[in-house]
Design a protein around this motif. Sequence first.
Motif, PDB file in Angstrom:
ATOM      1  N   ILE A  73       0.848  -1.191   0.000  1.00 20.10           N
ATOM      2  CA  ILE A  73       0.000   0.000   0.000  1.00 20.10           C
ATOM      3  C   ILE A  73       0.882   1.239   0.000  1.00 20.10           C
ATOM      4  O   ILE A  73       1.665   1.446   0.933  1.00 20.10           O
ATOM      5  N   THR A  74       0.775   2.046  -1.040  1.00 25.81           N
ATOM      6  CA  THR A  74       1.574   3.257  -1.147  1.00 25.81           C
ATOM      7  C   THR A  74       0.857   4.419  -0.461  1.00 25.81           C
ATOM      8  O   THR A  74      -0.340   4.632  -0.667  1.00 25.81           O
ATOM      9  N   LEU A  75       1.592   5.154   0.367  1.00 23.08           N
ATOM     10  CA  LEU A  75       1.052   6.325   1.042  1.00 23.08           C
ATOM     11  C   LEU A  75       1.779   7.574   0.560  1.00 23.08           C
ATOM     12  O   LEU A  75       3.003   7.581   0.444  1.00 23.08           O
ATOM     13  N   GLN A  76       1.018   8.627   0.282  1.00 22.31           N
ATOM     14  CA  GLN A  76       1.578   9.925  -0.056  1.00 22.31           C
ATOM     15  C   GLN A  76       1.393  10.868   1.132  1.00 22.31           C
ATOM     16  O   GLN A  76       0.517  10.666   1.971  1.00 22.31           O
ATOM     17  N   GLU A  77       2.210  11.904   1.196  1.00 22.05           N
ATOM     18  CA  GLU A  77       2.044  12.890   2.258  1.00 22.05           C
ATOM     19  C   GLU A  77       0.649  13.501   2.173  1.00 22.05           C
ATOM     20  O   GLU A  77       0.222  13.947   1.118  1.00 22.05           O
ATOM     21  N   GLY A  78      -0.069  13.507   3.283  1.00 23.64           N
ATOM     22  CA  GLY A  78      -1.433  14.016   3.304  1.00 23.64           C
ATOM     23  C   GLY A  78      -2.409  12.893   3.596  1.00 23.64           C
ATOM     24  O   GLY A  78      -2.106  11.954   4.350  1.00 23.64           O
ATOM     25  N   TRP A  79      -3.585  12.980   2.979  1.00 22.20           N
ATOM     26  CA  TRP A  79      -4.652  11.994   3.197  1.00 22.20           C
ATOM     27  C   TRP A  79      -4.636  10.918   2.114  1.00 22.20           C
ATOM     28  O   TRP A  79      -4.471  11.212   0.928  1.00 22.20           O
ATOM     29  N   ASN A  80      -4.828   9.658   2.519  1.00 17.08           N
ATOM     30  CA  ASN A  80      -4.843   8.522   1.599  1.00 17.08           C
ATOM     31  C   ASN A  80      -6.055   7.641   1.902  1.00 17.08           C
ATOM     32  O   ASN A  80      -6.323   7.335   3.065  1.00 17.08           O
ATOM     33  N   TRP A  81      -6.759   7.225   0.834  1.00 14.51           N
ATOM     34  CA  TRP A  81      -7.858   6.265   0.980  1.00 14.51           C
ATOM     35  C   TRP A  81      -7.286   4.880   0.717  1.00 14.51           C
ATOM     36  O   TRP A  81      -6.817   4.600  -0.390  1.00 14.51           O
ATOM     37  N   ILE A  82      -7.340   3.990   1.712  1.00 13.76           N
ATOM     38  CA  ILE A  82      -6.717   2.685   1.559  1.00 13.76           C
ATOM     39  C   ILE A  82      -7.684   1.565   1.941  1.00 13.76           C
ATOM     40  O   ILE A  82      -8.715   1.791   2.581  1.00 13.76           O
ATOM     41  N   SER A  83      -7.316   0.347   1.546  1.00 13.88           N
ATOM     42  CA  SER A  83      -7.992  -0.876   1.995  1.00 13.88           C
ATOM     43  C   SER A  83      -7.005  -2.020   1.834  1.00 13.88           C
ATOM     44  O   SER A  83      -5.898  -1.830   1.312  1.00 13.88           O
ATOM     45  N   HIS A  84      -7.376  -3.211   2.275  1.00 11.49           N
ATOM     46  CA  HIS A  84      -6.504  -4.377   2.077  1.00 11.49           C
ATOM     47  C   HIS A  84      -7.341  -5.565   1.612  1.00 11.49           C
ATOM     48  O   HIS A  84      -8.586  -5.512   1.594  1.00 11.49           O
ATOM     49  N   ASN A  85      -6.672  -6.648   1.201  1.00 14.11           N
ATOM     50  CA  ASN A  85      -7.352  -7.823   0.653  1.00 14.11           C
ATOM     51  C   ASN A  85      -6.970  -9.102   1.390  1.00 14.11           C
ATOM     52  O   ASN A  85      -6.880 -10.176   0.794  1.00 14.11           O
ATOM     53  N   LEU A  86      -6.789  -8.990   2.703  1.00 19.97           N
ATOM     54  CA  LEU A  86      -6.370 -10.118   3.520  1.00 19.97           C
ATOM     55  C   LEU A  86      -7.520 -10.621   4.382  1.00 19.97           C
ATOM     56  O   LEU A  86      -8.390  -9.854   4.790  1.00 19.97           O
ATOM     57  N   ALA A  87      -7.508 -11.917   4.664  1.00 19.12           N
ATOM     58  CA  ALA A  87      -8.613 -12.530   5.407  1.00 19.12           C
ATOM     59  C   ALA A  87      -8.680 -12.016   6.843  1.00 19.12           C
ATOM     60  O   ALA A  87      -9.767 -11.787   7.378  1.00 19.12           O
ATOM     61  N   ASP A  88      -7.528 -11.837   7.456  1.00 18.14           N
ATOM     62  CA  ASP A  88      -7.494 -11.419   8.857  1.00 18.14           C
ATOM     63  C   ASP A  88      -7.544  -9.909   8.965  1.00 18.14           C
ATOM     64  O   ASP A  88      -6.987  -9.173   8.133  1.00 18.14           O
ATOM     65  N   GLY A  89      -8.202  -9.416  10.019  1.00 17.68           N
ATOM     66  CA  GLY A  89      -8.153  -7.999  10.313  1.00 17.68           C
ATOM     67  C   GLY A  89      -6.730  -7.575  10.652  1.00 17.68           C
ATOM     68  O   GLY A  89      -6.002  -8.297  11.350  1.00 17.68           O
ATOM     69  N   GLN A  90      -6.311  -6.419  10.157  1.00 18.63           N
ATOM     70  CA  GLN A  90      -4.947  -5.936  10.385  1.00 18.63           C
ATOM     71  C   GLN A  90      -4.930  -4.963  11.564  1.00 18.63           C
ATOM     72  O   GLN A  90      -5.734  -4.035  11.635  1.00 18.63           O
ATOM     73  N   GLN A  91      -4.005  -5.189  12.486  1.00 24.29           N
ATOM     74  CA  GLN A  91      -3.899  -4.329  13.656  1.00 24.29           C
ATOM     75  C   GLN A  91      -3.318  -2.969  13.265  1.00 24.29           C
ATOM     76  O   GLN A  91      -2.608  -2.838  12.270  1.00 24.29           O
ATOM     77  N   THR A  92      -3.607  -1.972  14.063  1.00 22.43           N
ATOM     78  CA  THR A  92      -3.181  -0.616  13.731  1.00 22.43           C
ATOM     79  C   THR A  92      -1.683  -0.392  13.931  1.00 22.43           C
ATOM     80  O   THR A  92      -1.170   0.678  13.591  1.00 22.43           O
ATOM     81  N   ASP A  93      -0.970  -1.397  14.443  1.00 22.07           N
ATOM     82  CA  ASP A  93       0.482  -1.245  14.566  1.00 22.07           C
ATOM     83  C   ASP A  93       1.192  -1.389  13.221  1.00 22.07           C
ATOM     84  O   ASP A  93       2.428  -1.314  13.157  1.00 22.07           O
ATOM     85  N   ILE A  94       0.451  -1.575  12.128  1.00 21.42           N
ATOM     86  CA  ILE A  94       1.063  -1.577  10.798  1.00 21.42           C
ATOM     87  C   ILE A  94       1.494  -0.168  10.400  1.00 21.42           C
ATOM     88  O   ILE A  94       2.266   0.006   9.452  1.00 21.42           O
ATOM     89  N   PHE A  95       1.015   0.868  11.116  1.00 25.19           N
ATOM     90  CA  PHE A  95       1.331   2.251  10.776  1.00 25.19           C
ATOM     91  C   PHE A  95       2.564   2.723  11.546  1.00 25.19           C
ATOM     92  O   PHE A  95       2.690   2.468  12.752  1.00 25.19           O
ATOM     93  N   ASP A  96       3.462   3.449  10.850  1.00 30.03           N
ATOM     94  CA  ASP A  96       4.645   3.985  11.521  1.00 30.03           C
ATOM     95  C   ASP A  96       4.343   5.354  12.123  1.00 30.03           C
ATOM     96  O   ASP A  96       3.208   5.837  12.103  1.00 30.03           O
ATOM     97  N   ASP A  97       5.389   6.005  12.656  1.00 25.82           N
ATOM     98  CA  ASP A  97       5.202   7.254  13.396  1.00 25.82           C
ATOM     99  C   ASP A  97       4.775   8.424  12.522  1.00 25.82           C
ATOM    100  O   ASP A  97       4.333   9.461  13.048  1.00 25.82           O
ATOM    101  N   SER A  98       4.897   8.299  11.209  1.00 22.54           N
ATOM    102  CA  SER A  98       4.493   9.403  10.336  1.00 22.54           C
ATOM    103  C   SER A  98       2.975   9.498  10.189  1.00 22.54           C
ATOM    104  O   SER A  98       2.450  10.536   9.788  1.00 22.54           O
ATOM    105  N   VAL A  99       2.268   8.433  10.529  1.00 17.48           N
ATOM    106  CA  VAL A  99       0.810   8.426  10.415  1.00 17.48           C
ATOM    107  C   VAL A  99       0.218   9.155  11.613  1.00 17.48           C
ATOM    108  O   VAL A  99       0.469   8.792  12.764  1.00 17.48           O
TER     109      VAL A  99
END
Length: 467
Positions: A73-99
Motif C-alpha cells: 500500500i503506497t502512502l503519499q504525504e497528506g490523506w490517503n484512501w486505503i484498503s486491504h485484501n487479507l482474510a485477517d483484520g490488520q492491527q493498527t500497529d502496521i502504521f509507523d510514526d508518520s501516520v
Amino acid sequence: MIITLSDANEDATIWYTTDGSCPCDEERRTRYDGMGITINSDMTLKVMAQASGLEESEVQTFTFTVKKNNLDITLQEGWNWISHNLADGQQTDIFDDSVQEVKSQTRGIVRDGQLGLTGNLNELLATEAYKVKTTKAGSIKLTSYAYNPNVEMQLAKGWNWMGYPIDKTMALDDALLIQNEAEGDLIVGQTDGFAEYVEGKWTGSLETLVPGQGYMYKATHPNFVKWLPQIKFTPKMRTLSLATRKAAPWQVNVYSYPNIMPVTAQLYENGIPTVGNEYTVGAFCGMECRGIGNYANGRLYFSVYGEGNEDIHFLAVDNASGEVFVIKESFPFRSDNVGSYREPQVLNIGQPADGIEQVNGPLRVMLDGVWYGRAGETVVKIAVADNAITTAEALSGSGSGEEYDKALAVAVEKAQYGDMSHYFAADPARFAGGDGTKESPYEIADEAQLRYLAQSLNADTDWKDTW
C-alpha cells in the motif's frame, strides 16, 4: 471458502478435526452441525461418520491450501484512501510514526505525543475503506491469507466506506455484481474519479478498481454486492473526450484533503451545451484549484477535494485561445454528490475573468478584499469580489499610463497570492524619539519598537527619506 459435509446415511453423525488429528479422538473432534466449515487458512480436514448399529467409517483426509496475498500500500504525504485484501483484520500497529490519523466510517485513531495512535479503531477489515493522514510518503507491506471474495457484502442506504478485497486491478463493470436495482448508485475513488450506475452499467471517469485503494460507495437503497475475481481484466482504450483535450493548466493535490464532493455537470455557453474539448473547467476555493473536470459520455465529472463548507467556484479556459472565464454558479463544499447523469448540475460560462491573462501556467485567482500595488511614485488600491476588480483608484502618482498599469498589475498579483501589505507612511508615534531625519533619526528603545520596524518593512510601509 465454505465447505459442507454429508453422508449417504442421513442418520449418521459426522465428526471432524481441522488440526490433522484423528476425529476418533473424542477430546479433539467437533460434531458437524450442517452449517458449513469456513476455510480461511491452510488446513488439514479429517472426517469420519458414525451411525447406530454400524461400524465407524474410514477417516477421510482433505488438505486445503489457501492462497496468500502480498500487498504493498503506497502512502503519499497528506490523506490517503486505503484498503486491504487479507482474510485477517490488520492491527493498527502496521502504521509507523508518520501516520497522524486513521478514520473508518464509524471509528478512528489520532496520534498522541505520549500514547501514540489512540482511539476506538482496533483493526482494519478487508471490507472497509480507511482514510489515513501521514506527514511523509511511504508504504505498508502486508502478507497473509487472501480474503474470500465469494462472501456477499451488504450495503446500507447512503454512503459506505468500501474496501476492495481483490488482488488484481479490474474493470468496474467486471469487478462488481450488483444483486438488486442500483440505478443512480455512485462509486468514488480518491485519484481516478467516480462513476454512476446508469441503465445497467457504470459511466463516468472511474474505470478500474485497484488493490490497496479504498472507495466510497453511495447506494440509493440497501443492497448487496458480490465480487467477481474470476473474470480476467483486459485493459480497454479510454474513450473519454478528455483524451483530445490539452493538458490542464492547473494542478490539484488530491492528498491535501480527506473528503471528495463528486460533481456531475453540463457546461453551457449562451444557453447551448459545449462540446467536450472546447473548455477546460476547474473548481476552486479562493485561488487553490480543488478539482479539474473530466468529460465522459456527454457529462463533465469533477472530483472536488475539501474539508467541508468551503465556498467552491469554477473557472473555464478556452482551449483554443487560452482566455479564462468565470462560471456563474458556485456552491459550498459538502461530502456528497452534486448533480447526476440524468440531472446534471448546470454550469454557465460567464464574463471573462478580470485580472487573469491567458493561461500559460498554473492559474491564480484573486481573493476578495482590498489590495495595494506600487510602481515608482504611483500607488494603486483595488477592491476585489468574486474574482473581479470592483474598484480601482490611484492613491498617489499618476491615475493612468504605464506606471499606473504596472502598479495595478502589482495589486492584482498581491490579490492572487493574498499579500495584504500596503504603502502607508511610517507611524512616528511608535518610536522612542527622533523625527525621522538624517540629523534626528527615529530611536528604537525596546523589542516592541524593533518588531514594528520589521513588520512595517515586510508590509511595504513607505520609508522613503526616513531615518
